[in-house]
Write an enzyme that holds these catalytic residues in place. Structure first.
Site, PDB file in Angstrom:
ATOM      1  N   ASP A   1       8.475 -14.267  -6.979  1.00 34.35           N
ATOM      2  CA  ASP A   1       7.772 -12.982  -6.904  1.00 34.35           C
ATOM      3  C   ASP A   1       6.277 -13.121  -7.123  1.00 34.35           C
ATOM      4  OD1 ASP A   1       8.036 -13.714  -9.551  1.00 34.35           O
ATOM      5  OD2 ASP A   1       9.433 -12.115 -10.051  1.00 34.35           O
TER       6      ASP A   1
ATOM      7  N   ASN B   1      15.273  -6.413 -19.856  1.00 37.90           N
ATOM      8  CA  ASN B   1      16.115  -5.346 -19.289  1.00 37.90           C
ATOM      9  C   ASN B   1      17.138  -5.889 -18.279  1.00 37.90           C
ATOM     10  OD1 ASN B   1      14.590  -5.984 -17.049  1.00 37.90           O
ATOM     11  ND2 ASN B   1      13.763  -3.928 -16.709  1.00 37.90           N
TER      12      ASN B   1
ATOM     13  N   GLU C   1      14.634  -4.770 -10.548  1.00 38.31           N
ATOM     14  CA  GLU C   1      14.774  -4.001 -11.782  1.00 38.31           C
ATOM     15  C   GLU C   1      16.111  -3.255 -11.791  1.00 38.31           C
ATOM     16  OE1 GLU C   1      12.711  -4.538 -14.017  1.00 38.31           O
ATOM     17  OE2 GLU C   1      10.619  -4.421 -13.388  1.00 38.31           O
TER      18      GLU C   1
ATOM     19  N   HIS D   1      16.387  -7.799 -15.605  1.00 34.69           N
ATOM     20  CA  HIS D   1      15.896  -8.031 -14.229  1.00 34.69           C
ATOM     21  C   HIS D   1      15.852  -9.521 -13.899  1.00 34.69           C
ATOM     22  CE1 HIS D   1      11.273  -8.124 -15.328  1.00 34.69           C
ATOM     23  NE2 HIS D   1      11.795  -9.323 -15.418  1.00 34.69           N
TER      24      HIS D   1
HETATM   25  C1  F6R Z   1       8.966 -14.263 -13.064  1.00 38.95           C
HETATM   26  C2  F6R Z   1      10.206 -13.481 -12.920  1.00 38.95           C
HETATM   27  C3  F6R Z   1      10.706 -12.646 -14.034  1.00 38.95           C
HETATM   28  C4  F6R Z   1      10.787 -13.401 -15.364  1.00 38.95           C
HETATM   29  C5  F6R Z   1      11.304 -12.477 -16.466  1.00 38.95           C
HETATM   30  C6  F6R Z   1      11.303 -13.169 -17.814  1.00 38.95           C
HETATM   31  O1  F6R Z   1       8.683 -14.958 -11.870  1.00 38.95           O
HETATM   32  O2  F6R Z   1      10.779 -13.515 -11.883  1.00 38.95           O
HETATM   33  O3  F6R Z   1      11.983 -12.151 -13.690  1.00 38.95           O
HETATM   34  O4  F6R Z   1      11.630 -14.503 -15.229  1.00 38.95           O
HETATM   35  O5  F6R Z   1      10.505 -11.332 -16.551  1.00 38.95           O
HETATM   36  O6  F6R Z   1       9.993 -13.405 -18.196  1.00 38.95           O
HETATM   37  P1  F6R Z   1       9.661 -14.286 -19.476  1.00 38.95           P
HETATM   38  O7  F6R Z   1      10.099 -15.658 -19.169  1.00 38.95           O
HETATM   39  O8  F6R Z   1       8.166 -14.188 -19.622  1.00 38.95           O
HETATM   40  O9  F6R Z   1      10.395 -13.687 -20.621  1.00 38.95           O
END
Ligand code: F6R
Length: 240
Positions: free
Chosen positions: A66, A135, A142, A137
């Site tokens: 992303d 959450n 989401e 995702h």
């Molecule tokens: C980032 C992504 C997100 C993260 C998720 C966890 O490319 O796709 O889904 O993997 O938000 O983020 P962290 O590792 O910062 O807790």
């Protein structure tokens, strides 16, 4: 699902780095990558393995999950900037073989369909690394009543804006949209590695481990995939 419970973040990062090293060295593989805090340790270890000649990325293509939208690739908060500085600049990969959705695309819808085409042209993703949002995702898919299969433009959940505001001066500066691989894009990978560290991930991880599927907790979708490895630390697995 194969489950590897590690003592701590360092052990989780080392296990993940070993799996990636074995998947890439001397191979023409396609890797799916994530940003965020979770994979940072893995990227650091892979970078030092590469420096010591223990890991070879010369035949590797990468696709990131992303990118924020809109954001410039030169913006230190962009995922392109993160990947270049934390990883690509430190390994022997051809930068032209690293793909991340363009946060400045004039037509984000076209950018998303082009992204899908590029993945397909390169034969699909062999190994996809994912982190989990508190959450539930994955990528920026989401929790919602419906999830979108392919790469698309999405609105960030307010809880994600809040969670990611730690990287920005204030929540107001977090872009409110992103371009993200969809659930089908992620599930089309040959193998998926789910990384989770810390008690903030415990709730979403427990839902995934229940084995049920809910669009309100997107990481549960990996239960549809036949080759998933969870690498997590004790805090994420057991909670506090
Ligand atoms: C980032 C992504 C997100 C993260 C998720 C966890 O490319 O796709 O889904 O993997 O938000 O983020 P962290 O590792 O910062 O807790």
């Amino acid at each position: 699902m194969k489950i590897i419970i590690c003592n701590d973040y360092a052990e989780m990062s080392a296990k993940a780095a070993e799996i990636v090293r074995d998947a890439v060295s001397g191979k023409k593989a396609c890797l799916g990558l994530a940003t965020g805090s979770t994979p940072e340790g893995m990227y650091d270890l892979l970078s030092s393995m590469c420096k010591k000649g223990e890991c070879d990325f010369s035949g590797i293509t990468t696709f990131n999950l992303d990118e924020y939208y809109p954001i410039s690739p030169d913006d230190p908060q962009s995922y392109r900037y993160y990947m270049n500085k934390r990883f690509f600049d430190k390994i022997n990969i051809d930068i032209n073989s690293t793909f991340i959705p363009d946060g400045l695309a004039a037509d984000p819808g076209i950018e998303c369909s082009e992204y899908e085409k590029k993945i397909a042209e390169r034969g699909g993703i062999d190994l996809q690394i994912i982190g989990i949002g508190p959450n539930g995702h994955i990528g920026f898919n989401e929790p919602d009543e419906e999830l979108i299969p392919l790469t698309h433009v999405t609105n960030l959940a307010s809880s994600t804006v809040e969670a990611n505001s730690r990287f920005f001066a204030s929540p107001d500066e977090v872009p409110k949209q992103a371009l993200t691989m969809g659930i089908k894009t992620i599930l089309s990978a040959g193998r998926i590695i789910v990384l989770a560290s810390g008690s903030a991930k415990h709730k979403a991880l427990s839902k995934m481990l229940d084995g049920k599927i809910s669009t309100m907790c997107p990481v549960t979708m990996v239960n549809l995939h036949r080759n998933v490895t969870l690498i997590c630390d004790k805090e994420a697995y057991y909670g506090r």
